[in-house]
Design a protein around this motif. Structure first.
Motif, short mmCIF file in Angstrom:
data_model
loop_
_atom_site.label_atom_id
_atom_site.label_comp_id
_atom_site.label_asym_id
_atom_site.label_seq_id
_atom_site.Cartn_x
_atom_site.Cartn_y
_atom_site.Cartn_z
N LEU A 64 11.81 44.82 48.38
CA LEU A 64 10.73 44.85 47.41
C LEU A 64 9.65 45.76 47.95
O LEU A 64 9.30 45.67 49.14
CB LEU A 64 10.17 43.45 47.15
N PHE A 65 9.13 46.64 47.11
CA PHE A 65 8.13 47.62 47.50
C PHE A 65 6.82 47.29 46.79
O PHE A 65 6.72 47.42 45.57
CB PHE A 65 8.59 49.02 47.14
N PHE A 66 5.83 46.85 47.55
CA PHE A 66 4.55 46.39 47.02
C PHE A 66 3.47 47.43 47.28
O PHE A 66 3.09 47.65 48.43
CB PHE A 66 4.12 45.08 47.70
N ASP B 224 -5.34 39.91 52.39
CA ASP B 224 -4.76 39.54 51.10
C ASP B 224 -3.24 39.49 51.19
O ASP B 224 -2.60 38.57 50.69
CB ASP B 224 -5.16 40.54 50.01
N TRP B 225 -2.65 40.52 51.84
CA TRP B 225 -1.20 40.58 51.97
C TRP B 225 -0.69 39.39 52.78
O TRP B 225 0.28 38.73 52.41
CB TRP B 225 -0.75 41.89 52.60
N THR B 226 -1.34 39.12 53.91
CA THR B 226 -0.93 38.01 54.78
C THR B 226 -1.01 36.68 54.03
O THR B 226 -0.10 35.85 54.13
CB THR B 226 -1.78 37.97 56.06
N ASP B 227 -2.08 36.49 53.27
CA ASP B 227 -2.21 35.26 52.47
C ASP B 227 -1.09 35.15 51.44
O ASP B 227 -0.51 34.08 51.24
CB ASP B 227 -3.57 35.20 51.77
N PHE B 228 -0.77 36.26 50.77
CA PHE B 228 0.32 36.27 49.79
C PHE B 228 1.66 35.98 50.45
O PHE B 228 2.44 35.17 49.97
CB PHE B 228 0.35 37.63 49.05
N LEU B 229 1.91 36.64 51.57
CA LEU B 229 3.16 36.45 52.31
C LEU B 229 3.31 35.00 52.74
O LEU B 229 4.35 34.37 52.51
CB LEU B 229 3.20 37.39 53.52
N ASN B 230 2.26 34.44 53.35
CA ASN B 230 2.32 33.07 53.87
C ASN B 230 2.33 32.02 52.75
O ASN B 230 2.96 30.97 52.90
CB ASN B 230 1.15 32.80 54.81
N THR C 229 7.72 45.68 56.49
CA THR C 229 7.48 46.99 57.08
C THR C 229 6.34 47.65 56.33
O THR C 229 6.26 47.55 55.11
CB THR C 229 8.74 47.88 56.97
N ASP C 230 5.46 48.33 57.05
CA ASP C 230 4.42 49.12 56.40
C ASP C 230 5.03 50.41 55.89
O ASP C 230 5.88 51.01 56.55
CB ASP C 230 3.29 49.45 57.38
N GLY C 231 4.57 50.84 54.72
CA GLY C 231 5.07 52.07 54.13
C GLY C 231 3.95 52.91 53.56
O GLY C 231 2.80 52.46 53.45
N SER C 232 4.30 54.12 53.21
CA SER C 232 3.38 55.03 52.55
C SER C 232 4.13 55.58 51.35
O SER C 232 5.00 56.44 51.49
CB SER C 232 2.97 56.15 53.51
N SER D 91 1.78 50.82 51.30
CA SER D 91 2.61 49.78 50.70
C SER D 91 3.18 48.87 51.78
O SER D 91 3.11 49.15 52.97
CB SER D 91 3.76 50.42 49.89
N LYS D 92 3.72 47.77 51.30
CA LYS D 92 4.45 46.84 52.15
C LYS D 92 5.87 46.79 51.61
O LYS D 92 6.09 46.69 50.40
CB LYS D 92 3.85 45.44 52.12
#
Length: 164
Positions: free
Chosen positions: A65-67, A81-87, A101-104, A120-121
């Protein structure tokens, strides 16, 4: 060694035969409008059992999934925000493990025609290939799009042989 790919048979392919399996799943997970046009799939692809056995592995799916993290023209999804969503949303649905993975990324906005670049994540999941798993993935996509005002979340699903 070459990766093994197998065709996927979905009930909807009889209705839309020109779509590949991955495109069809992406279509189904694209959003509420697409979901109203087509029923959810009733079967998923798996890697061939004999090939997986040869590698002492089990048949599963790999979902990537590409966020995107921009909201408008600025980063709107912070690391916090990402960490809260992930957890809070992803890990409870897939407690057996995942990889981030971090992306661009960059993509063309269909409304403006403008090329958009954004951090992106990339979330990679290895999971059973059943309708319940696809439902959990759809929940994650819908929650992210709603919470962070995203047009889409890109999704790639493929059958794989997995050994731990």
């Amino acid at each position: 060694m070459r990766p093994v790919t197998m065709p996927v048979t979905w009930p909807l392919t009889r209705i839309v035969p020109s779509l590949s399996s991955a495109a069809l799943l992406l279509f189904l997970l694209a959003g509420p409008a697409a979901a109203q046009l087509a029923p959810a799939p009733t079967a998923t692809a798996t890697a061939p059992a004999l090939v997986c056995e040869a590698y002492a592995a089990g048949a599963m799916i790999e979902a990537q999934l590409f966020f995107g993290r921009n909201i408008g023209n600025e980063i709107g999804v912070s690391e916090r925000d990402w960490t809260d969503f992930l957890n809070g949303e992803v890990t409870p649905r897939f407690p057996n493990g995942l990889t981030v993975t971090d992306g661009s990324g960059h993509w063309r906005d269909i409304e403006t025609g403008r090329l958009v670049r954004e951090p992106s994540k990339i979330l990679t999941l290895l999971a059973d290939s059943d309708p319940a798993t696809l439902g959990l993935i759809r929940e994650i996509v819908d929650l992210y799009k709603g919470r962070f005002h995203q047009q889409s979340v890109a999704l790639v699903v493929r059958p794989v042989c997995v050994s731990f």
